[in-house]
Design a protein around this motif. Structure first.
Motif, short mmCIF file in Angstrom:
data_model
loop_
_atom_site.label_atom_id
_atom_site.label_comp_id
_atom_site.label_asym_id
_atom_site.label_seq_id
_atom_site.Cartn_x
_atom_site.Cartn_y
_atom_site.Cartn_z
N HIS A 37 25.78 -14.36 5.68
CA HIS A 37 25.17 -15.18 6.74
C HIS A 37 25.33 -14.43 8.05
O HIS A 37 26.43 -13.96 8.37
N ILE A 38 24.25 -14.31 8.79
CA ILE A 38 24.27 -13.60 10.08
C ILE A 38 24.44 -14.60 11.23
O ILE A 38 23.76 -15.63 11.27
N TYR A 39 25.33 -14.25 12.16
CA TYR A 39 25.51 -15.01 13.39
C TYR A 39 25.12 -14.10 14.56
O TYR A 39 25.84 -13.16 14.88
N ILE A 40 23.99 -14.38 15.15
CA ILE A 40 23.50 -13.58 16.28
C ILE A 40 23.97 -14.24 17.57
O ILE A 40 23.61 -15.39 17.87
N ILE A 41 24.77 -13.53 18.33
CA ILE A 41 25.25 -14.03 19.62
C ILE A 41 24.49 -13.31 20.71
O ILE A 41 24.76 -12.15 21.04
N PHE A 61 14.64 -15.57 5.41
CA PHE A 61 15.98 -15.88 4.94
C PHE A 61 16.40 -17.33 5.21
O PHE A 61 17.55 -17.70 4.98
N SER A 62 15.50 -18.11 5.76
CA SER A 62 15.71 -19.54 5.94
C SER A 62 17.04 -19.86 6.62
O SER A 62 17.21 -19.57 7.82
N GLU A 63 18.03 -20.37 5.88
CA GLU A 63 19.28 -20.85 6.48
C GLU A 63 20.37 -19.78 6.52
O GLU A 63 21.56 -20.10 6.71
N LYS A 64 20.01 -18.54 6.36
CA LYS A 64 21.01 -17.46 6.34
C LYS A 64 21.22 -16.82 7.71
O LYS A 64 21.98 -15.86 7.83
N ILE A 65 20.54 -17.33 8.73
CA ILE A 65 20.68 -16.77 10.08
C ILE A 65 20.94 -17.90 11.07
O ILE A 65 20.22 -18.90 11.11
N THR A 66 22.00 -17.75 11.87
CA THR A 66 22.30 -18.67 12.97
C THR A 66 22.21 -17.89 14.26
O THR A 66 22.86 -16.86 14.43
N SER A 67 21.39 -18.37 15.17
CA SER A 67 21.19 -17.68 16.46
C SER A 67 21.73 -18.56 17.59
O SER A 67 21.36 -19.73 17.71
N ILE A 68 22.62 -18.00 18.40
CA ILE A 68 23.22 -18.72 19.52
C ILE A 68 22.87 -17.99 20.81
O ILE A 68 23.24 -16.83 21.01
N ASN A 69 22.16 -18.68 21.69
CA ASN A 69 21.76 -18.10 22.98
C ASN A 69 22.70 -18.60 24.07
O ASN A 69 22.71 -19.80 24.39
N LEU A 70 23.49 -17.71 24.63
CA LEU A 70 24.41 -18.07 25.70
C LEU A 70 23.67 -18.02 27.04
O LEU A 70 22.98 -17.03 27.33
N PRO A 71 23.82 -19.03 27.88
CA PRO A 71 23.09 -19.06 29.17
C PRO A 71 23.56 -17.97 30.13
O PRO A 71 22.80 -17.51 30.98
N ILE A 72 24.82 -17.57 30.00
CA ILE A 72 25.38 -16.48 30.80
C ILE A 72 26.16 -15.57 29.85
O ILE A 72 26.51 -15.94 28.73
N SER A 73 26.45 -14.37 30.32
CA SER A 73 27.17 -13.42 29.48
C SER A 73 28.64 -13.81 29.36
O SER A 73 29.32 -14.04 30.35
N TYR A 74 29.13 -13.87 28.13
CA TYR A 74 30.55 -14.10 27.87
C TYR A 74 31.31 -12.79 27.80
O TYR A 74 32.55 -12.79 27.75
N GLY A 75 30.59 -11.66 27.79
CA GLY A 75 31.23 -10.37 27.65
C GLY A 75 31.50 -10.05 26.19
O GLY A 75 31.37 -10.89 25.31
N ARG A 76 31.88 -8.81 25.93
CA ARG A 76 32.07 -8.35 24.56
C ARG A 76 33.14 -9.18 23.82
O ARG A 76 32.93 -9.62 22.70
N GLY A 77 34.28 -9.37 24.49
CA GLY A 77 35.35 -10.13 23.86
C GLY A 77 34.97 -11.58 23.63
O GLY A 77 35.21 -12.14 22.56
N GLY A 78 34.34 -12.20 24.62
CA GLY A 78 33.94 -13.60 24.50
C GLY A 78 32.89 -13.81 23.42
O GLY A 78 32.96 -14.78 22.66
#
Length: 310
Positions: A37-41, A61-78
């Motif tokens: 399962h892919i989680y795209i941040i 891939f239907s339900e094998k991808i979750t995409s999360i769009n952050l309104p601001i950058s959390y940075g690499r660690g975040g």
């Protein structure tokens, strides 16, 4: 019927680099092992720009991808911390958006960890190709692909070498057990560089890192251009590798009781280095004297030959 949980959670951090994200998605979709399962941040990047990239993969891939769009950058660690936090799979791979996998990567690494019934290993790493490339418009042009720098040997990662910062495990090479994060601590969200090294160094305290010597992924390099296509090492104007090591030493010293241990470690290391350096110098001195003696003997023989000829 409840959907079967995926085996591998793949965290892809990205920001305004659609051509790299497309290549990364193709890299995963080409795997011979498909239980992922892919989680795209999307770390504060343009979400509209990603829609045409994601659409064909989300459809396929239907339900094998979750995409999360952050309104601001959390940075690499975040962004990494968020991805790991939402993932529920047994194994985790941090797949930077500009790196790639060989088709057998997941099949071989998952098989390796599945075979570890005694939980000896916290994860497994593989050899990697180094790919040198540049971006030309909407194309990525490969200049060279080499297997000289990323080759791993042996069966286990040497903890002492890793702690010495001589060997660094690249995220794209490393599949690890998610459950160990609860014991070792999550990603340091204050770190914008070396957040992966910092996490992995804590994971390795919980078990061995096995080695698969096969070249199963690629780490991609590009010269700085001042654009979004630059690799993260170009974002800082100072040596952040050294800054990280300096900060580790400061933290240890500031904790008080670790100062003596650190001093002993450095003194011991300096003593060992001095011992071997002196041995090498002695050998060089003996070798030098031998060369001088040999040169002198050759000169004497040459003189005798010359005298006979006259």
């Amino acid at each position: 019927m409840e959907a079967r949980k995926s085996k591998v959670g793949i965290i892809i951090r990205t920001k305004n680099r659609p051509i790299f994200l497309k290549r990364a998605l193709e890299s995963v979709s080409s795997q011979t092992f498909s239980n992922w399962h892919i989680y795209i941040i999307n770390d504060g990047g343009n979400a509209e720009e990603l829609k045409p990239i994601l659409q064909p993969y989300e459809k396929k891939f239907s339900e094998k991808i979750t995409s999360i769009n952050l309104p601001i950058s959390y940075g690499r660690g975040g962004a990494m911390s968020l991805g790991i936090g939402v993932a529920t799979e047994d194994y985790i791979l941090i797949h930077d958006d500009d790196d790639t996998l060989e088709p057998l990567f997941l099949e071989k690494t998952v098989s390796y960890l599945d075979a570890d019934k005694d939980d000896v290993f916290c994860g497994v790493t593989t050899s990697n190709y180094d790919v040198y490339e540049y971006v030309d418009g909407d194309r990525i042009i490969t200049k060279e692909k080499t297997d000289t720098g990323g080759q791993k040997t042996g069966t286990l990662v040497d903890v002492s070498i890793y702690l010495s910062h001589i060997g660094v495990i690249l995220p794209i090479t490393f599949l690890f057990r998610r459950k160990l994060i609860d014991l070792s601590g999550n990603v340091n969200t204050n770190m914008q560089h070396y957040e992966d090294y910092d996490l992995f160094i804590r994971l390795i305290m919980r078990g061995e890192i096995g080695i698969i010597q096969d070249f199963l992924c690629s780490y991609h390099h590009r010269e700085p251009t001042g654009t979004a296509s630059d690799t993260s090492r170009h974002e800082k104007k100072f040596d952040y590798h050294l800054a990280y090591r300096n900060n580790v030493i400061r933290n240890a010293i500031n904790n008080g009781d670790n100062l003596t241990d650190f001093q002993a470690t450095f003194i011991h290391g300096k003593s060992i280095n001095s011992h071997y350096t002196n041995q090498i110098l002695n050998h060089m001195q003996v070798l030098g004297m031998s060369i001088i003696a040999m040169s002198k003997a050759i000169s004497e023989i040459a003189a005798k030959i010359e005298k006979r000829n006259f």
